[in-house]
Design an enzyme around this catalytic site. Structure first.
Site, short mmCIF file in Angstrom:
data_model
loop_
_atom_site.label_atom_id
_atom_site.label_comp_id
_atom_site.label_asym_id
_atom_site.label_seq_id
_atom_site.Cartn_x
_atom_site.Cartn_y
_atom_site.Cartn_z
N CYS A 53 0.82 -1.22 0.00
CA CYS A 53 0.00 0.00 0.00
C CYS A 53 0.85 1.26 0.00
O CYS A 53 0.43 2.31 -0.50
CB CYS A 53 -0.89 0.04 1.25
SG CYS A 53 -1.38 -1.54 1.93
N ASP A 85 -3.38 -2.52 7.88
CA ASP A 85 -4.39 -3.39 8.49
C ASP A 85 -4.29 -4.84 8.05
O ASP A 85 -4.53 -5.75 8.84
CB ASP A 85 -5.79 -2.85 8.17
CG ASP A 85 -6.10 -1.58 8.94
OD1 ASP A 85 -5.18 -1.02 9.55
OD2 ASP A 85 -7.27 -1.16 8.94
N CYS A 126 -2.68 3.39 2.86
CA CYS A 126 -3.37 2.33 3.59
C CYS A 126 -4.35 2.90 4.61
O CYS A 126 -3.99 3.78 5.39
CB CYS A 126 -2.37 1.42 4.29
SG CYS A 126 -3.14 -0.04 5.00
N ASP A 127 -5.56 2.40 4.56
CA ASP A 127 -6.66 2.64 5.48
C ASP A 127 -6.58 3.90 6.33
O ASP A 127 -7.02 4.95 5.94
CB ASP A 127 -6.84 1.40 6.36
CG ASP A 127 -7.37 0.23 5.54
OD1 ASP A 127 -7.47 0.37 4.32
OD2 ASP A 127 -7.69 -0.82 6.11
N LYS A 128 -6.01 3.82 7.55
CA LYS A 128 -6.10 4.94 8.50
C LYS A 128 -5.23 6.11 8.10
O LYS A 128 -5.44 7.23 8.59
CB LYS A 128 -5.71 4.48 9.92
CG LYS A 128 -6.43 3.24 10.40
CD LYS A 128 -7.93 3.36 10.24
CE LYS A 128 -8.62 2.03 10.46
NZ LYS A 128 -8.33 1.02 9.43
N CYS A 198 -5.22 -2.38 -1.13
CA CYS A 198 -6.17 -3.45 -1.45
C CYS A 198 -7.17 -3.00 -2.51
O CYS A 198 -7.71 -1.89 -2.44
CB CYS A 198 -6.91 -3.88 -0.20
SG CYS A 198 -5.82 -4.60 1.07
N GLU A 448 -10.47 -4.38 13.87
CA GLU A 448 -11.27 -4.94 12.79
C GLU A 448 -11.31 -6.46 12.95
O GLU A 448 -10.40 -7.06 13.51
CB GLU A 448 -10.69 -4.58 11.43
CG GLU A 448 -10.84 -3.12 11.09
CD GLU A 448 -10.30 -2.77 9.71
OE1 GLU A 448 -9.66 -3.64 9.08
OE2 GLU A 448 -10.50 -1.63 9.27
N SER A 474 -13.42 -4.78 8.65
CA SER A 474 -12.67 -4.35 7.49
C SER A 474 -13.63 -4.01 6.36
O SER A 474 -14.74 -4.54 6.28
CB SER A 474 -11.74 -5.48 7.04
OG SER A 474 -11.25 -5.26 5.75
#
Length: 571
Positions: A53, A85, A126-128, A198, A448, A474
């Site tokens: 990521c 994550d 990535c995510d956060k 992702c 998650e 997730s």
């Protein structure tokens, strides 16, 4: 054209005789007098080697320097952390994930404040790191552009596209005896074929869509996959754009109004996005002094058609959405249906409607449906409220066929215990699995539950059980999974009082979630309930648990813009 630095933060480190010591450091780095006289633009990168990521972010951030210089600025790159994550999933490391959002926002804020930078470009993958970066932009309120590093391309296995979701689900299938170990090993080697986040409409891509919908990213920039050569020009354009914003004094809070947050929530629902958006949008709004809670998000979800056929509930990944026309193609049909506020300002200096006027509908694709022919008439994400969750909960219904569920509770006080029961095939059809003490405070960190939900799905149990938690899910989770239940167990919410066998009723059509236990019985249990002490009694997670607020308000850790006495941009 030279910029007047008399009202820019960087004057405090670069203008006047008293700043000679400060300038000496810039001369040490090879800058000239003319370069020091330019506005300083912070380029924050969440690049690192932790996961694909983030691996291209530093290179993209370096290209953004070129656009800044072209626009008359002086780029100053720095890095912040990420917690990835997919790697943190399913063990104690996931407790660090949500807390990292605050650390990212705080670290970007502190670096910008400490060095008095005038504008900000943020790169995240990535995510956060996406909401964390945008929270910092809203907190600082200097001209800012957000850039997503791009998604991963899908892997190929058995003649079809696969993502990391398929690997998580294959773990459950293997445990059920339906997937040979050799097949699982072969799948894990091809599911993630290179750089990027992702690929499905999981949290990273959901928040990348949010960044465009809310106006902080350049139009149709974020769905281009990480390996695409076009990402270099996107990074360069971000540098040019932030300099135009600095010249016009366009700031994040000019862009991210209440109406812009409503637009962002629309796009989340329309794309069947991650339930985590209902956590991150309130947190971002908090940084701008805007009240936008889980319930505000849920109300918008109720009236938004689900039109983008994306994984995990649908068929396609980010690469396909990019080829079909991107986020702006989704917004084109939403605006024409009267579902977006077109007068919101964006980083282009134009309104959303003006940007969308340049977009032509692409009829030669089936990833994005017109509003007149949606996948379903209401959004892919639904808010819930009831006796089990007075402060709300959230469920992703995109791709679900069963929207109502009632069954006996099967209670676990942490994810590990539940996962062990799933692996041992101890879960029974019709049960409502409860995983508690995993909320923001109780976890701490609001983990998650993808490992558990994916294992259930891999065992063929995805449609025959429900799962509720005060933790999170997730964006790759599918099945009847309800998260963000509040008040959380650590605060003595009703979820803390559930016992095995209690009946629970969930209705995602009506938006309700109820514990079917008599009030007098619950009162007795409440009188006997004792708060729990978690294992984290020092360090960053202890500090997080002391400060974090409820999930319905974004799980934030400070009072926000409503209490600020000055804005950094105006120092």
């Amino acid at each position: 054209m030279p910029f007047d630095k008399s009202r820019l933060p960087s004057r405090h480190v670069s203008v006047g005789p008293s700043k000679a010591p400060h300038r000496s450091y810039y001369f040490a780095m090879g800058l000239t007098e003319e370069e020091i006289a330019r506005p300083f633009v912070g380029i924050a990168s969440a690049g690192n080697d932790s996961a694909p990521c983030n691996t291209t972010l530093d290179a993209q951030a370096n290209i953004a320097r070129e656009g800044v210089i072209e626009g008359g600025g002086m780029p100053r790159r720095f890095n912040t952390i990420t917690v990835t994550d997919g790697i943190a999933m399913g063990h104690q490391g996931m407790k660090s994930s949500l807390a990292s959002r605050e650390v990212i926002a705080d670290s970007v804020e502190l670096s910008m404040r400490g060095h008095c930078y005038d504008a900000l470009i943020g790169f995240a993958g990535c995510d956060k790191s996406l909401p964390g970066m945008m929270m910092a932009m809203l907190r600082l309120n200097v001209p800012s552009v957000f850039v997503y590093g791009g998604s991963i391309l899908p892997g190929q296995f058995g003649g079809k596209d696969v993502t990391v979701k398929d690997v998580f689900e294959a773990v459950g299938s293997h445990a059920a005896g339906n997937c040979p170990l050799s097949e699982l090993i072969a799948l894990e080697k091809v599911a993630c074929p290179g750089h990027g986040a992702c690929g499905g409409q999981y949290t990273a891509n959901t928040m990348a869509c949010v960044a465009e919908a809310i106006g902080l990213s350049l139009p149709n920039s974020n769905m281009a996959p990480a390996p695409y050569e076009s990402r270099a020009e996107i990074a360069r354009d971000a540098g040019r754009a932030v300099m135009r914003m600095l010249e016009a004094n366009i700031r994040p809070r000019d862009i991210c109004t209440l109406e812009a947050f409503e637009n962002a929530a629309r796009v989340v629902a329309a794309t069947g996005g991650s339930t985590n958006a209902a956590l991150h949008l309130p947190a971002m709004a908090h940084e701008a002094g805007i009240e936008f809670t889980l319930f505000d998000v849920a109300e918008i979800f109720k009236t938004t058609p689900y039109i983008a056929d994306l994984q995990p509930g649908g068929r396609y990944v980010a690469k396909d959405m990019h080829a079909a026309g991107g986020v702006y193609m989704v917004m084109k049909t939403l605006l024409e249906a009267g579902l977006l506020h077109g007068d919101c300002l964006t980083v282009t200096g134009k309104t959303l409607a003006e940007n969308l006027a340049e977009i032509r509908w692409n009829p030669d694709q089936d990833v994005i449906r017109p509003v007149s022919a949606p996948l379903s008439p209401t959004g892919g994400v639904v808010g819930l409220r009831g006796s089990l969750a007075p402060d709300g909960a959230i469920v992703k219904v995109a791709g679900l066929h069963v929207l109502e569920f009632e069954g006996p509770a099967r209670v676990f006080d942490c994810e590990e215990d539940c996962f062990a029961a799933v692996e041992a095939r101890e879960i029974r059809q019709g049960e409502v699995i409860v995983i508690r003490y995993e909320g923001p405070k109780g976890g701490p960190g609001m983990r998650e539950m993808l490992s558990t939900t994916a294992a259930l799905y891999g065992q063929g149990m995805g449609d025959s059980v429900a799962l509720i938690t005060d933790g999170r899910f997730s964006g790759a989770t599918r099945g009847f999974c309800i998260g963000h239940v509040g008040p959380e167990a650590a605060d003595g919410g009703p979820i803390a009082l559930i016992e095995n066998g209690d009946r629970i009723r969930i209705d995602a059509v009506a938006g309700t979630i109820d514990l079917l236990v008599a009030d007098d019985i619950l009162a007795t249990r409440r009188a006997q309930w004792q708060p729990r002490t978690n294992d984290y009694q020092s360090g960053a997670l202890w500090r997080y648990a002391q400060n974090v607020g409820p999930a319905s308000l974004g799980a934030v850790t400070h009072p926000g813009a409503k209490m600020e006495r000055h804005i950094y941009a105006d120092i």
